[in-house]
Write an enzyme that holds these catalytic residues in place. Structure first.
Site: not given
Ligand code: UD1
Length: 311
Positions: A37, A148, A208
């Site tokens: 990656t 994980y 979102v």
């Molecule tokens: C992080 C981990 C995830 C893990 C989780 C549990 C990362 C990148 N992801 O997720 O793999 O399962 O911690 O501890 O570190 N969102 C949107 N739109 C988008 C993408 C995301 O609204 O296009 C929202 C998601 O639903 C979430 C928030 O943004 O509510 C943050 O998402 P993300 O960056 O994936 O992080 P975690 O959810 O904290």
């Protein structure tokens, strides 16, 4: 002789920034990456330094790693190489076991054999699960909810066990939501800010999931590199597990308000139903690491986001 540090996952998002931090501070670095990656582009600056050596290898391959330990007599190791996708850990539990647990054990044993005293390990806030009290403190009972998170927690336990048994200086860093340049926006499960930045820059709408009121403790990769570098190079580090976070929660709605200032002509935000398993609020307590290193995350969120979008 200047001490040499080993960084696994050197070509990754956090790895490349950490390598640059070490080089900036005058250390010699051997970076290992299998480019699964990681990307060579991320190391463009580092590779121009005479103090940096890149080895393309799997960090869990003992036959490839042993000669490196023999040759360089590392002072410390920053172990970042990992299977980074939580969904992938569900699909490939065996691979997750190998990359996120067995590799840490192999490397820890090489550290013991070759007297590489310090091992800084990239753990994750995912070990807390969804139900721990907020802000998450290191003393909370971990409740991993994915292969994980389970492997990250198991690796912490192994390393701290080796610390108690053999004196390995194991420092486990539980990263919260790290953001910044070079984070790959390529998958729907990539960090939300890498996806948002990519889409805003291309004039595409962002989605979102849920109502946008969910909050995260976003920390800049520059601060994470600083924490990694200090945890690796300072004398006065205490074995243990530590949150790497800011202690500030920001909602996605607040995040989008900053993007709207930066991209006033962007198309409207789309809303979709919340993701299964999504955590509503995530927030860490940074006190323990702050007390140990006398250092706090420096990058104010709006500033970090502006820099990300300017670069
Ligand atoms: C992080 C981990 C995830 C893990 C989780 C549990 C990362 C990148 N992801 O997720 O793999 O399962 O911690 O501890 O570190 N969102 C949107 N739109 C988008 C993408 C995301 O609204 O296009 C929202 C998601 O639903 C979430 C928030 O943004 O509510 C943050 O998402 P993300 O960056 O994936 O992080 P975690 O959810 O904290």
């Amino acid at each position: 002789m200047t001490p040499v540090f080993l960084v696994t996952g050197a070509a990754g998002f956090i790895g490349s920034h950490s390598v640059e931090w070490l080089l900036r501070h005058g250390w010699r670095v051997v970076g290992v990456d299998n480019l699964r990656t990681g990307r060579l582009d991320n190391l463009a600056d580092a590779r121009s330094s005479p103090n940096f050596t890149l080895v393309i290898a799997d960090a869990g391959d003992e036959t490839a790693m042993r000669p490196l330990f023999q040759q360089h007599r590392f002072t410390g190791m920053l172990h970042l190489a990992a299977l980074v996708s939580v969904p992938e850990s569900f699909r490939e539990p065996e691979l997750n076991y190998r990359l996120n647990l067995a590799t840490a054990d192999t490397l820890a044993r090489l550290c013991l054999e070759f007297e590489c005293k310090r091992l800084v390990f990239a753990s994750s806030a995912a070990v807390y699960g969804a139900n721990a009290a907020l802000p998450n403190r290191e003393s909370a009972l971990p409740q991993p909810l994915s292969p994980y998170a389970a492997a990250k927690l198991a690796a912490e336990v192994m390393l701290l066990g080796y610390a108690a048994s053999y004196g390995l200086e194991a420092v486990c860093l539980r990263y919260f939501n790290v953001y910044g340049p070079r984070q790959d926006p390529g998958s729907p499960y990539s960090g939300v800010l890498s996806i948002f930045t990519d889409r805003f820059q291309r004039g595409l709408p962002v989605t979102v999931y849920g109502d946008g009121e969910q909050t995260r403790d976003f920390i800049s990769v520059r601060d994470v590199a600083e924490y990694n570098g200090q945890a690796l190079t300072r004398q006065d580090v205490v074995v243990g597990r530590y949150n790497v976070c800011t202690g500030h929660a920001i909602s996605l709605k607040q995040v989008l308000a900053i993007y709207r200032e930066l991209f006033p002509n962007a198309p409207p935000t789309e809303f979709a139903s919340g993701r299964i398993g999504d955590i509503r609020h995530s927030l860490g307590d940074p006190a323990l690491l702050r007390e140990m290193l006398q250092f706090s995350a420096q990058t104010e969120f709006a500033q970090g986001l502006r820099e990300l979008n300017a670069g």
